[in-house]
Design a protein around this motif. Structure first.
Motif, mmCIF file in Angstrom:
data_model
loop_
_atom_site.group_PDB
_atom_site.id
_atom_site.type_symbol
_atom_site.label_atom_id
_atom_site.label_comp_id
_atom_site.label_asym_id
_atom_site.label_seq_id
_atom_site.Cartn_x
_atom_site.Cartn_y
_atom_site.Cartn_z
ATOM 1 N N VAL A 359 0.840 -1.207 0.000
ATOM 2 C CA VAL A 359 0.000 0.000 0.000
ATOM 3 C C VAL A 359 0.872 1.252 0.000
ATOM 4 O O VAL A 359 0.650 2.194 -0.770
ATOM 5 C CB VAL A 359 -0.950 -0.007 1.216
ATOM 6 N N GLY A 360 1.893 1.267 0.874
ATOM 7 C CA GLY A 360 2.760 2.439 0.983
ATOM 8 C C GLY A 360 3.523 2.721 -0.292
ATOM 9 O O GLY A 360 3.579 3.864 -0.765
ATOM 10 N N LEU A 361 4.109 1.679 -0.897
ATOM 11 C CA LEU A 361 4.866 1.887 -2.118
ATOM 12 C C LEU A 361 3.965 2.236 -3.297
ATOM 13 O O LEU A 361 4.376 2.983 -4.196
ATOM 14 C CB LEU A 361 5.694 0.643 -2.452
ATOM 15 N N SER A 362 2.745 1.720 -3.307
ATOM 16 C CA SER A 362 1.809 2.097 -4.373
ATOM 17 C C SER A 362 1.474 3.579 -4.283
ATOM 18 O O SER A 362 1.443 4.284 -5.304
ATOM 19 C CB SER A 362 0.533 1.256 -4.274
ATOM 20 N N LEU A 363 1.232 4.066 -3.063
ATOM 21 C CA LEU A 363 0.974 5.498 -2.883
ATOM 22 C C LEU A 363 2.216 6.315 -3.263
ATOM 23 O O LEU A 363 2.107 7.384 -3.881
ATOM 24 C CB LEU A 363 0.583 5.782 -1.431
ATOM 25 N N CYS A 367 2.543 9.331 -5.995
ATOM 26 C CA CYS A 367 3.015 10.659 -5.596
ATOM 27 C C CYS A 367 4.318 11.041 -6.305
ATOM 28 O O CYS A 367 4.511 12.199 -6.684
ATOM 29 C CB CYS A 367 3.209 10.712 -4.079
ATOM 30 N N LEU A 368 5.200 10.073 -6.494
ATOM 31 C CA LEU A 368 6.447 10.360 -7.211
ATOM 32 C C LEU A 368 6.176 10.715 -8.667
ATOM 33 O O LEU A 368 6.840 11.590 -9.243
ATOM 34 C CB LEU A 368 7.388 9.156 -7.136
ATOM 35 N N GLN A 391 15.338 14.334 -10.422
ATOM 36 C CA GLN A 391 16.191 13.153 -10.558
ATOM 37 C C GLN A 391 16.009 12.186 -9.389
ATOM 38 O O GLN A 391 15.982 10.970 -9.571
ATOM 39 C CB GLN A 391 17.666 13.568 -10.675
ATOM 40 N N LEU A 392 15.876 12.726 -8.180
ATOM 41 C CA LEU A 392 15.626 11.883 -7.010
ATOM 42 C C LEU A 392 14.304 11.143 -7.160
ATOM 43 O O LEU A 392 14.223 9.936 -6.886
ATOM 44 C CB LEU A 392 15.613 12.750 -5.747
ATOM 45 N N SER A 393 13.274 11.848 -7.612
ATOM 46 C CA SER A 393 11.951 11.232 -7.781
ATOM 47 C C SER A 393 11.994 10.123 -8.829
ATOM 48 O O SER A 393 11.392 9.055 -8.642
ATOM 49 C CB SER A 393 10.920 12.292 -8.175
ATOM 50 N N PHE A 590 5.955 11.850 1.116
ATOM 51 C CA PHE A 590 6.586 12.984 1.802
ATOM 52 C C PHE A 590 7.221 13.953 0.810
ATOM 53 O O PHE A 590 7.140 15.170 0.964
ATOM 54 C CB PHE A 590 7.644 12.476 2.786
ATOM 55 N N ILE A 591 7.860 13.413 -0.229
ATOM 56 C CA ILE A 591 8.502 14.275 -1.233
ATOM 57 C C ILE A 591 7.452 15.132 -1.938
ATOM 58 O O ILE A 591 7.640 16.339 -2.136
ATOM 59 C CB ILE A 591 9.285 13.413 -2.247
ATOM 60 N N PHE A 592 6.338 14.520 -2.338
ATOM 61 C CA PHE A 592 5.278 15.268 -3.013
ATOM 62 C C PHE A 592 4.657 16.310 -2.081
ATOM 63 O O PHE A 592 4.344 17.435 -2.504
ATOM 64 C CB PHE A 592 4.201 14.291 -3.497
ATOM 65 N N LEU A 593 4.525 15.963 -0.807
ATOM 66 C CA LEU A 593 3.922 16.884 0.151
ATOM 67 C C LEU A 593 4.817 18.100 0.378
ATOM 68 O O LEU A 593 4.355 19.246 0.301
ATOM 69 C CB LEU A 593 3.671 16.154 1.477
ATOM 70 N N VAL A 594 6.097 17.885 0.655
ATOM 71 C CA VAL A 594 7.003 18.979 1.021
ATOM 72 C C VAL A 594 7.364 19.846 -0.171
ATOM 73 O O VAL A 594 7.316 21.075 -0.106
ATOM 74 C CB VAL A 594 8.277 18.418 1.686
#
Length: 635
Positions: A359-363, A367-368, A391-393, A590-594
């Motif tokens: 579930v977490g990796l699918s989300l 988001c990535l 590039q990180l994403s 978290f990356i998408f949120l921040v």
């Protein structure tokens, strides 16, 4: 994700994304060559053949039946002493080795029960053969009489001395008869094969020795040790009962949670004269398992290490090459006494961790993907910082996608090794971009501005791609060149834990996390000084606060959570496993949120998109309403 796989920390699994071919099913009338029909519905391969898919019964019309090599693992037909197995298409046969013949005079036989191979020797070698037999008889009497155990408190010293004496006696006996190149003697509890080299390895590059159900391959140059002139000898000894005395309880890495047991005969390998103990090429050892047990978690190739306490099983210098249900192939950089230890699963897999991971990796993947599209399409935020985020994403997206699409598929060992290398590279690249993020944040804080700092832009543009993608490539290339066989394990496509090879990943990761932590401390120190010197510059204060938020978020997202993987020990191991799985599987969120949702520029861009879309829909509705209203007015 398996709960147990998280315990080493930072060890993500990935296996090849299998492409499953759609097989067109046929009838039993279409059985391939070397196969026959069963119950008019399925086909099965003839004896001595097996299907390409490894299925016993099949209906796929394009299936093929391949010859089974009964002389190699996992079958390895045993033909008895002084005999070898020879594979032929669809079958096999046994024959006596050079210098031996059957009493019947025939050239071949079917199994070890028919073995009557006798040495064709001149009378002058009879005494040396009897002497070797006498040596092996003495070894047998020690083992059957259990005099090895002795009465000492620490009997491992006695075992160590016994093993060394056996090697010495066998080699010295072999060297007394250099004209008798190969000697083989087998009894119920011990088997010995020796080979003498007098021709400076002009005829053979690799020497193969067999004893009972085990075998060894060693480079001839290591036997003569290059700088030694004269006669050299190599011995291979197999003990069928010694494992009952020096069992798995003497393993120096014994884990109480795992049920470790010895699952092979103990074998010894030695050369004479012993002038140089280092080997130019690893010696290859093939063990047949004594028991076939399901649920094997780990396989250890070990050697008997002489210590102050007497002796212990150790993994140093030993590596697992290949393993299946019946055989294990090990390699070693030195000669000693060897065995195979196995550990059963110490704990059940936690289904909750599996659900959380998927579930977490699918989300995170969603988001990535949204974050990458935002970084590409939102022109208002496009700068050096955005390029680093992009590039990180991308690296995390590819790594997580591979993880989700195919896990624990290790059927094809070559492809599994390639996938392990790809995963090694992708995660190292992700951490390298995290390092560049930390460096860029530090340079931004030092210049005390968020955008339009040309000197930083020039430096980062020069560093970004060579470092972000080049450094991980160099690390993976060196690792693959030095130990290619340690990519891919029997149960997952990742790095082996043998020979501490996992540090080819953990070493750079720990270094990056530490450096990023230093950057974080320095950024906070700079920002604290700046805030204390500001009066009422609202825009600057806002920028500094935003920078502080980013610094905190980056420390949390880009490193510190990975230390939870190292804390999965003791009573809190289960809690730490859940925290590690939840937080790291949601890294993309978290990356998408921040970097997206909390950015005022991105919020404004999203607002403009929504506003333009709503205006477009309103215009469309009003146009339709206007067109539909005319007829009603006409009435």
């Amino acid at each position: 994700m398996r709960g147990s796989s998280l315990l080493p920390g930072l060890c993500f699994l990935l296996s090849l994304s299998g492409v499953v071919a759609q097989k067109t099913k046929g009838t039993c009338t279409h059985c391939p060559q070397n196969a026959f029909c069963v119950n008019a519905t399925h086909c099965t391969c003839n004896h001595g053949y097996r299907s390409e898919s490894k299925e016993k019964y099949f209906s796929y019309r394009f299936e093929r039946c391949e010859d089974v090599d009964e002389c190699k693992p996992p079958i390895s037909v045993y033909c008895g002493v002084n005999a070898e197995c020879q594979n032929i298409i669809g079958s096999f046969y046994c024959h006596c080795i050079d210098g031996y013949k059957l009493l019947s005079g025939k050239a071949q036989f079917n199994n070890s029960n028919e073995n009557t191979c006798q040495k064709i020797t001149p009378s002058k070698t009879t005494n040396s053969t009897k002497e070797m037999q006498q040596v092996v008889e003495d070894i047998e009497s020690h083992l059957t009489g259990k005099t090895v155990l002795g009465v000492e408190r620490n009997f491992t010293s006695t075992v160590t001395a016994f093993l060394q004496k056996v090697e010495s006696d066998v080699l010295k006996t072999a060297l007394k008869a250099p004209d008798q190149k190969i000697q083989k003697v087998q009894y119920s509890t011990v088997a010995v094969e020796t080979q003498v080299v007098t021709d400076n390895c002009s005829k053979r590059v690799i020497l193969s020795l067999n004893a009972q159900v085990n075998s060894m391959k060693i480079h001839c140059s290591d036997v003569i040790q290059r700088n030694i002139k004269g006669t050299s000898a190599v011995a291979f000894v197999s003990y069928s009962s010694l494992g009952n005395i020096i069992n798995a309880s003497f393993f120096e890495e014994m884990n109480e949670k795992d049920q470790v047991y010895l699952n092979s005969q103990v074998v010894s390998a030695a050369i004479e004269p012993k002038k140089n103990t280092s080997l130019s090429q690893p010696v290859i050892l093939n063990f047949q398992h004594m028991k076939v047990k399901p649920g094997v978690k780990k396989i250890f190739c070990v050697y008997w290490k002489d210590t102050k306490e007497g002796g212990r099983w150790s993994k140093d210098g030993c590596a697992l090459r290949q393993a299946n249900k019946t055989h294990t192939i090990c390699s070693s950089t030195h000669l000693s006494s060897f065995a195979v230890l196995m550990a059963l699963h110490g704990q059940e897999e936690d289904p909750a961790l599996t659900v959380i991971t998927y579930v977490g990796l699918s989300l995170s993947l969603l988001c990535l993907l949204l974050a990458a599209l935002t970084f590409l399409l939102c022109k208002a935020i496009q700068n050096t910082s955005t390029s680093l985020h992009l590039q990180l994403s991308l690296c995390l997206f590819l790594a997580h996608l591979l993880f989700l699409t195919a896990i624990d598929r290790t059927e094809n060992k070559v492809l599994c090794a390639i996938i392990a290398g790809a995963l090694h590279y992708l995660y190292l690249a992700s951490f390298t971009w995290m390092l560049l993020e930390g460096l860029h944040l530090f340079l931004t804080a030092r210049n005390l501005t968020v955008v339009n700092y040309s000197s930083i832009n020039r430096l980062m543009k020069w560093l970004m791609f060579p470092v972000g993608y080049g450094v991980p490539a160099v690390i993976v290339a060196i690792s693959a060149a030095s130990r290619p066989h340690l990519y891919g394990t029997p149960d997952r496509c990742w790095l082996h834990l043998d020979q501490k090879f996992i540090w080819a990943f953990l070493g750079p990761v720990c270094a990056i996390i530490c450096v990023n932590f230093v950057f974080f401390v320095m950024v906070f120190w700079i920002l604290k000084r700046k805030l204390s010197s500001l009066n009422s510059e609202v825009s600057t204060i806002r920028n500094v606060k935003m920078l502080t938020l980013k610094a905190t978020a980056q420390l949390f997202i880009l490193g510190c959570t990975w230390f939870l993987g190292l804390l999965q020990v003791g009573p809190a191991a289960r809690v730490m496993a859940y925290l590690f799985t939840i937080i790291n599987s949601l890294q993309g969120v978290f990356i998408f949120l921040v970097y997206c949702l909390l950015s005022q520029q991105v919020q404004k861009w999203f607002g403009e998109i929504i506003k333009s879309k709503s205006e477009s829909e309103a215009y469309t509705l009003s146009s339709r309403f206007g067109a539909d209203s005319k007829p009603s007015e006409a009435k």
